[in-house]
Design an enzyme around this catalytic site. Structure first.
Site, PDB file in Angstrom:
ATOM      1  N   ARG A 224       0.822  -1.216   0.135  1.00  0.00           N
ATOM      2  CA  ARG A 224       0.185   0.019  -0.118  1.00  0.00           C
ATOM      3  C   ARG A 224       0.886   1.320   0.168  1.00  0.00           C
ATOM      4  O   ARG A 224       2.092   1.080   0.548  1.00  0.00           O
ATOM      5  CB  ARG A 224      -0.958  -0.032   1.193  1.00  0.00           C
ATOM      6  CG  ARG A 224      -2.378  -0.797   1.007  1.00  0.00           C
ATOM      7  CD  ARG A 224      -3.058  -0.229   0.190  1.00  0.00           C
ATOM      8  NE  ARG A 224      -4.325  -1.278  -0.010  1.00  0.00           N
ATOM      9  CZ  ARG A 224      -4.450  -2.091  -0.934  1.00  0.00           C
ATOM     10  NH1 ARG A 224      -3.518  -2.442  -1.824  1.00  0.00           N
ATOM     11  NH2 ARG A 224      -5.479  -2.663  -1.064  1.00  0.00           N
ATOM     12  N   HIS A 272      -1.076   0.253  -9.997  1.00  0.00           N
ATOM     13  CA  HIS A 272      -1.877  -0.634  -9.179  1.00  0.00           C
ATOM     14  C   HIS A 272      -2.439  -1.928  -9.864  1.00  0.00           C
ATOM     15  O   HIS A 272      -3.731  -2.039 -10.071  1.00  0.00           O
ATOM     16  CB  HIS A 272      -3.090   0.360  -8.236  1.00  0.00           C
ATOM     17  CG  HIS A 272      -3.483  -0.819  -7.114  1.00  0.00           C
ATOM     18  ND1 HIS A 272      -3.683  -0.028  -5.955  1.00  0.00           N
ATOM     19  CD2 HIS A 272      -3.634  -1.882  -6.801  1.00  0.00           C
ATOM     20  CE1 HIS A 272      -4.295  -0.915  -5.028  1.00  0.00           C
ATOM     21  NE2 HIS A 272      -4.071  -2.129  -5.535  1.00  0.00           N
TER      22      HIS A 272
HETATM   23  P1  NAP Z   1      -2.047 -10.903   4.907  1.00  0.00           P
HETATM   24  O1  NAP Z   1      -2.142 -12.478   4.800  1.00  0.00           O
HETATM   25  O2  NAP Z   1      -2.810 -10.318   5.928  1.00  0.00           O
HETATM   26  O3  NAP Z   1      -0.520 -10.419   5.228  1.00  0.00           O
HETATM   27  C1  NAP Z   1      -0.137  -9.282   5.777  1.00  0.00           C
HETATM   28  C2  NAP Z   1       1.279  -9.542   6.466  1.00  0.00           C
HETATM   29  O4  NAP Z   1       1.727  -8.456   7.063  1.00  0.00           O
HETATM   30  C3  NAP Z   1       1.443 -10.768   7.453  1.00  0.00           C
HETATM   31  O5  NAP Z   1       2.677 -11.309   7.475  1.00  0.00           O
HETATM   32  C4  NAP Z   1       1.382  -9.692   8.823  1.00  0.00           C
HETATM   33  O6  NAP Z   1       1.884 -10.213  10.068  1.00  0.00           O
HETATM   34  C5  NAP Z   1       2.150  -8.586   8.286  1.00  0.00           C
HETATM   35  N1  NAP Z   1       1.753  -7.220   9.251  1.00  0.00           N
HETATM   36  C6  NAP Z   1       0.750  -6.827   9.376  1.00  0.00           C
HETATM   37  N2  NAP Z   1       1.032  -5.729  10.325  1.00  0.00           N
HETATM   38  C7  NAP Z   1       2.323  -5.815  10.493  1.00  0.00           C
HETATM   39  C8  NAP Z   1       2.969  -4.862  11.555  1.00  0.00           C
HETATM   40  N3  NAP Z   1       2.423  -3.900  12.101  1.00  0.00           N
HETATM   41  N4  NAP Z   1       4.153  -5.354  11.747  1.00  0.00           N
HETATM   42  C9  NAP Z   1       4.970  -6.252  10.701  1.00  0.00           C
HETATM   43  N5  NAP Z   1       4.197  -7.071  10.139  1.00  0.00           N
HETATM   44  C10 NAP Z   1       2.945  -6.926   9.721  1.00  0.00           C
HETATM   45  O7  NAP Z   1      -2.236 -10.095   3.420  1.00  0.00           O
HETATM   46  P2  NAP Z   1      -2.004 -10.460   2.272  1.00  0.00           P
HETATM   47  O8  NAP Z   1      -3.229 -11.321   1.426  1.00  0.00           O
HETATM   48  O9  NAP Z   1      -0.520 -11.217   1.991  1.00  0.00           O
HETATM   49  O10 NAP Z   1      -1.960  -9.156   1.411  1.00  0.00           O
HETATM   50  C11 NAP Z   1      -0.863  -8.179   1.877  1.00  0.00           C
HETATM   51  C12 NAP Z   1      -1.066  -6.892   1.331  1.00  0.00           C
HETATM   52  O11 NAP Z   1      -0.821  -6.662  -0.210  1.00  0.00           O
HETATM   53  C13 NAP Z   1      -2.556  -6.457   1.434  1.00  0.00           C
HETATM   54  O12 NAP Z   1      -2.897  -5.858   2.816  1.00  0.00           O
HETATM   55  C14 NAP Z   1      -2.726  -5.379   0.283  1.00  0.00           C
HETATM   56  O13 NAP Z   1      -2.436  -4.030   0.873  1.00  0.00           O
HETATM   57  C15 NAP Z   1      -1.679  -5.776  -0.455  1.00  0.00           C
HETATM   58  N6  NAP Z   1      -2.150  -6.088  -1.893  1.00  0.00           N
HETATM   59  C16 NAP Z   1      -1.857  -5.369  -3.019  1.00  0.00           C
HETATM   60  C17 NAP Z   1      -2.256  -5.663  -4.250  1.00  0.00           C
HETATM   61  C18 NAP Z   1      -1.522  -4.741  -5.409  1.00  0.00           C
HETATM   62  O14 NAP Z   1      -2.123  -5.000  -6.563  1.00  0.00           O
HETATM   63  N7  NAP Z   1      -0.722  -3.967  -5.429  1.00  0.00           N
HETATM   64  C19 NAP Z   1      -3.097  -6.735  -4.538  1.00  0.00           C
HETATM   65  C20 NAP Z   1      -3.314  -7.566  -3.104  1.00  0.00           C
HETATM   66  C21 NAP Z   1      -2.589  -7.266  -2.268  1.00  0.00           C
HETATM   67  P3  NAP Z   1       1.307 -11.804  10.734  1.00  0.00           P
HETATM   68  O15 NAP Z   1       1.767 -12.863   9.894  1.00  0.00           O
HETATM   69  O16 NAP Z   1       2.118 -11.715  11.996  1.00  0.00           O
HETATM   70  O17 NAP Z   1      -0.067 -11.562  11.024  1.00  0.00           O
END
Ligand code: NAP
Length: 312
Positions: A224, A272
């Site tokens: 993000r 994006h």
């Molecule tokens: P997810 O499964 O919820 O993974 C989020 C990761 O971030 C987890 O490892 C989490 O830690 C870690 N995290 C969250 N808050 C944190 C903090 N304060 N300190 C350290 N680590 C932290 O999400 P995902 O499905 O992998 O997606 C990740 C992000 O990618 C989404 O939230 C979205 O913003 C982005 N995204 C972007 C696109 C694009 O087209 N650019 C598409 C899809 C997603 P834990 O494992 O310990 O919970």
């Protein structure tokens, strides 16, 4: 069972058609034609109008069309008592895997340096290291980051990952929390951001964290735009500490025409597109979750149920 598609999406007729096809016997309504709000049990949304979710008194679940849920949770009246399920979908994961792997290789092969040399018609043979000599650090090793970490480790890169809680992933050095951040950054040459937008992750890439990366590091942000202090990024690139950045997400989207990122010689912008939610597979994920809940299944068995306390 009635489902409401909440957004003024570009392809909402196709979304409604896909959900009707995959959930026969269900009524799929398209906002703003809500009808009797008492009948709506499932809301499907990525960028709903503020206050609209709170008008649905019998909602059983909210389904986000995106993996990031910040466009749903931006609503101060969002009913947090109703479970929110973010998008977990094969196409989304594969798209992100393709995007990150491609851009990691671009930096690994030092393509920005060769592109700069080509612009000057200069022949300068500087051979890149091998993958096993290159470290990639992924901030956020959840659904997307963990798959990418495994893939890059399988390709031979030295891979490290950082998360809020300690993880164990074969072939990946895992770090956690504030205590692990400095060591994680110190050993990262290519930094990949795959964190969600939460108050804790805002501007997590700033003067201090950038300075902890080794000189010559590069950055890929597919998480993000809120993760990056934009002034700090530009300053680090201009000083030569960071050598290049690829950015897919921004604090303001679309990126304004006069934004300095567009013309910066060390920044590549993509609009994006890292991982698109594709209707064919994502509608099946939503339909599967709705069928599971209707047949008495629990939320614990569904991938991507948002932890209301953690906010992602
Ligand atoms: P997810 O499964 O919820 O993974 C989020 C990761 O971030 C987890 O490892 C989490 O830690 C870690 N995290 C969250 N808050 C944190 C903090 N304060 N300190 C350290 N680590 C932290 O999400 P995902 O499905 O992998 O997606 C990740 C992000 O990618 C989404 O939230 C979205 O913003 C982005 N995204 C972007 C696109 C694009 O087209 N650019 C598409 C899809 C997603 P834990 O494992 O310990 O919970």
């Amino acid at each position: 069972m009635t489902i409401l598609l909440m957004d003024a999406l570009p392809h909402r007729d196709a979304w409604a058609e896909a959900l009707r096809e995959k959930l026969p016997g269900h009524e799929v309504r398209v906002w703003p034609d809500v009808g009797n709000a008492d009948e709506i049990e499932h809301a499907v949304a990525c960028f709903p109008e503020l206050g609209e979710l709170a008008k649905l008194p019998n909602l059983k679940a909210m389904h986000s069309l995106w993996a990031g849920i910040d466009h749903v949770t931006r609503d101060p009246d969002m009913p947090w008592s109703v479970p929110l399920i973010r998008m977990v979908d094969h196409s989304l994961t594969q798209g992100m895997l393709d995007y990150v792997t491609g851009h990691v290789y671009r930096f690994h092969l030092t393509m920005p340096a060769f592109e700069a040399l080509q612009a000057q018609a200069e022949w300068h043979q500087q051979v890149p290291p091998l993958v096993e000599e290159r470290s990639v650090g992924i901030m956020g090793i959840g659904v997307l980051g963990s798959v990418i970490a495994k893939q890059l480790a399988g390709l031979g890169f030295q891979v490290r990952g950082w998360a809020r809680t300690q993880k164990t992933i074969d072939g990946v050095d895992c770090f956690a929390g504030d205590a692990g951040l400095t060591d994680f950054l110190a050993g990262t040459e290519i930094l990949v951001l795959l964190l969600p937008n939460t108050p804790e992750t805002a501007d997590i890439v700033n003067d201090e964290t950038l300075a902890k990366l080794p000189a010559g590091a590069t950055l890929i942000n597919a998480g993000r735009g809120t993760l990056i202090d934009e002034g700090a990024l530009i300053q680090s690139l201009d000083s030569g500490h960071l050598t290049a950045a690829t950015l897919d997400v921004f604090k303001t989207e679309p990126l304004p025409k006069d934004h300095p990122f567009w013309a910066h010689p060390k920044i590549s912008v993509t609009p994006h597109v890292a991982a698109e939610t594709r209707i064919s597979t994502a509608s099946e994920s939503i339909a599967r979750n709705i069928r599971h809940l209707e047949s008495g299944g629990s939320f614990d068995e569904i991938d991507g149920v948002v932890d209301a306390k953690a906010g992602y």
